[in-house]
Design an enzyme around this catalytic site. Structure first.
Site, PDB file in Angstrom:
ATOM      1  N   GLY A 196       1.995   2.303  10.702  1.00  0.00           N
ATOM      2  CA  GLY A 196       2.811   3.494  10.741  1.00  0.00           C
ATOM      3  C   GLY A 196       3.319   3.833  11.930  1.00  0.00           C
ATOM      4  O   GLY A 196       3.957   5.109  11.952  1.00  0.00           O
TER       5      GLY A 196
ATOM      6  N   ASN B  85       0.810  -1.314  -0.211  1.00  0.00           N
ATOM      7  CA  ASN B  85       0.000  -0.097  -0.101  1.00  0.00           C
ATOM      8  C   ASN B  85       1.003   1.069  -0.053  1.00  0.00           C
ATOM      9  O   ASN B  85       1.609   1.624   0.979  1.00  0.00           O
ATOM     10  CB  ASN B  85      -0.789  -0.202   1.432  1.00  0.00           C
ATOM     11  CG  ASN B  85      -1.892   1.208   1.405  1.00  0.00           C
ATOM     12  OD1 ASN B  85      -1.655   2.025   0.490  1.00  0.00           O
ATOM     13  ND2 ASN B  85      -2.539   1.340   2.559  1.00  0.00           N
TER      14      ASN B  85
ATOM     15  N   SER C 227       2.803  -1.910  10.239  1.00  0.00           N
ATOM     16  CA  SER C 227       4.399  -2.073  10.812  1.00  0.00           C
ATOM     17  C   SER C 227       5.024  -3.154  10.423  1.00  0.00           C
ATOM     18  O   SER C 227       6.017  -3.658  11.328  1.00  0.00           O
ATOM     19  CB  SER C 227       4.865  -1.567  12.280  1.00  0.00           C
ATOM     20  OG  SER C 227       4.201  -0.314  12.614  1.00  0.00           O
TER      21      SER C 227
ATOM     22  N   GLY D  21       2.822  -1.093   4.412  1.00  0.00           N
ATOM     23  CA  GLY D  21       2.557   0.391   3.974  1.00  0.00           C
ATOM     24  C   GLY D  21       4.077   0.791   3.754  1.00  0.00           C
ATOM     25  O   GLY D  21       4.625   0.431   2.848  1.00  0.00           O
ATOM     26  N   GLY D  22       4.524   1.596   4.864  1.00  0.00           N
ATOM     27  CA  GLY D  22       5.780   2.302   4.646  1.00  0.00           C
ATOM     28  C   GLY D  22       7.011   1.524   4.106  1.00  0.00           C
ATOM     29  O   GLY D  22       7.806   1.936   3.098  1.00  0.00           O
TER      30      GLY D  22
ATOM     31  N   HIS E 151      -9.886   0.999   4.380  1.00  0.00           N
ATOM     32  CA  HIS E 151      -8.850   1.317   4.994  1.00  0.00           C
ATOM     33  C   HIS E 151      -8.988   2.316   6.422  1.00  0.00           C
ATOM     34  O   HIS E 151      -9.680   3.251   6.013  1.00  0.00           O
ATOM     35  CB  HIS E 151      -7.549   1.983   4.201  1.00  0.00           C
ATOM     36  CG  HIS E 151      -6.177   1.839   4.953  1.00  0.00           C
ATOM     37  ND1 HIS E 151      -5.899   2.849   5.719  1.00  0.00           N
ATOM     38  CD2 HIS E 151      -5.271   0.873   4.836  1.00  0.00           C
ATOM     39  CE1 HIS E 151      -4.906   2.464   6.418  1.00  0.00           C
ATOM     40  NE2 HIS E 151      -4.381   1.542   5.666  1.00  0.00           N
TER      41      HIS E 151
HETATM   42  P1  PGA Z   1       2.388   0.485   7.655  1.00  0.00           P
HETATM   43  O1  PGA Z   1       1.076   0.589   7.044  1.00  0.00           O
HETATM   44  O2  PGA Z   1       2.972  -1.035   7.073  1.00  0.00           O
HETATM   45  O3  PGA Z   1       3.076   1.654   7.450  1.00  0.00           O
HETATM   46  O4  PGA Z   1       2.001   0.326   9.277  1.00  0.00           O
HETATM   47  C1  PGA Z   1       0.190  -0.633   6.589  1.00  0.00           C
HETATM   48  C2  PGA Z   1      -1.118  -0.136   6.084  1.00  0.00           C
HETATM   49  O5  PGA Z   1      -1.659   1.011   6.589  1.00  0.00           O
HETATM   50  O6  PGA Z   1      -1.759  -0.714   5.419  1.00  0.00           O
END
Ligand code: PGA
Length: 248
Positions: free
Chosen positions: A171, A8, A208, A229-230, A93
């Site tokens: 995040g 994502n 995360s 995500g990140g 989301h």
């Molecule tokens: P993250 O985000 O891996 O940055 O924690 C995951 C997501 O929001 O799908």
């Protein structure tokens, strides 16, 4: 059992940055045992889909409208996503719920419309920190599923993947323990199996996920993959996460 690893990108990357990312990614590997899905911003979908032709990786959107066309300034329809090369769409989301006031009912309508356009859905659910502290995460998630999927037919569930994403872990670098994630993914599967008589639903963990915790998460029997995500924005790091899934 092969895993599903979805990226994502959120509101990151211009089309030229996505093309560069995709070239770097393809230089490392093109074909995957796992199902690898990239969800870049709308503006990067078409160019990434073109770039990834010949690879087994797939493309998805991060949102869509519930109509195929019309006077909805600024919106993108599921039909447009499909025609741009997407096979998936992330819906529900927590960032859409928090910043854009999306309700479970609205997400349900979007899921219906996306399914009608032959898109597969990555449907996100998750509790916030307060709900986790009160230990009501199971009922919170069950309510999200019930209210969102109330008009979804049993035979449509085969095109839905659920992503369990505890909001407090998104995040923040505070990933849930693999055992806690396993417990939640299993709870979701048991609920879907019992209430919709569907035993094949795939459940991903998100929040995360990084190369450092991916292997321990993927070892869990009821975690079918990750929504990243990140860590997906860095080609090296994302490839390590994919490799962790492929080496289980
Ligand atoms: P993250 O985000 O891996 O940055 O924690 C995951 C997501 O929001 O799908």
């Amino acid at each position: 059992m092969s895993k599903i690893i979805a990226a994502n990108f959120k509101m990151n990357q211009t089309p030229s940055e996505t093309i560069k990312y995709a070239s770097e990614f393809l230089n490392k590997k093109q074909n995957f045992k796992s199902k690898v899905i990239f969800c870049p911003p709308f503006t990067s979908i078409y160019c990434m889909a073109e770039k990834l032709k010949g690879s087994t990786a797939k493309i998805g959107g991060q949102n869509c409208h519930f109509k195929n066309s019309g006077a909805f300034t600024g919106e993108i329809s599921p039909k447009m996503l499909k025609n741009s090369g997407a096979d998936y769409v992330i819906l529900g989301h927590s960032e859409r719920k928090t910043y854009f006031d999306e309700s479970n009912e609205l997400i349900g309508e979007k899921i219906k419309a996306a399914l009608a356009n032959n898109l597969h859905i990555i449907f996100c659910v998750g509790e916030n920190e307060n709900e986790r502290m009160q230990n009501i995460q199971n009922s919170v998630i069950i309510n999200q599923i019930k209210n969102t999927l109330k008009n979804i037919e049993k035979n449509e569930l085969k095109n839905i993947i659920i992503a369990y994403e505890p909001i407090w872990a998104i995040g923040t670098g505070k990933a849930i323990s693999p055992e806690q994630a396993e417990e939640m993914c299993k709870m979701i599967k048991d609920f879907i199996n019992k209430n919709y008589n569907h035993g094949q639903i795939k459940v991903l963990y998100g929040g995360s996920v990084k190369s450092g915790n991916a292997k321990d998460l993927f070892k869990m029997p009821n975690i079918d993959g990750a929504l990243v995500g990140g860590a997906s924005l860095d080609v090296e790091e994302f490839m390590k996460i994919i490799n962790a899934a492929e080496n289980i």
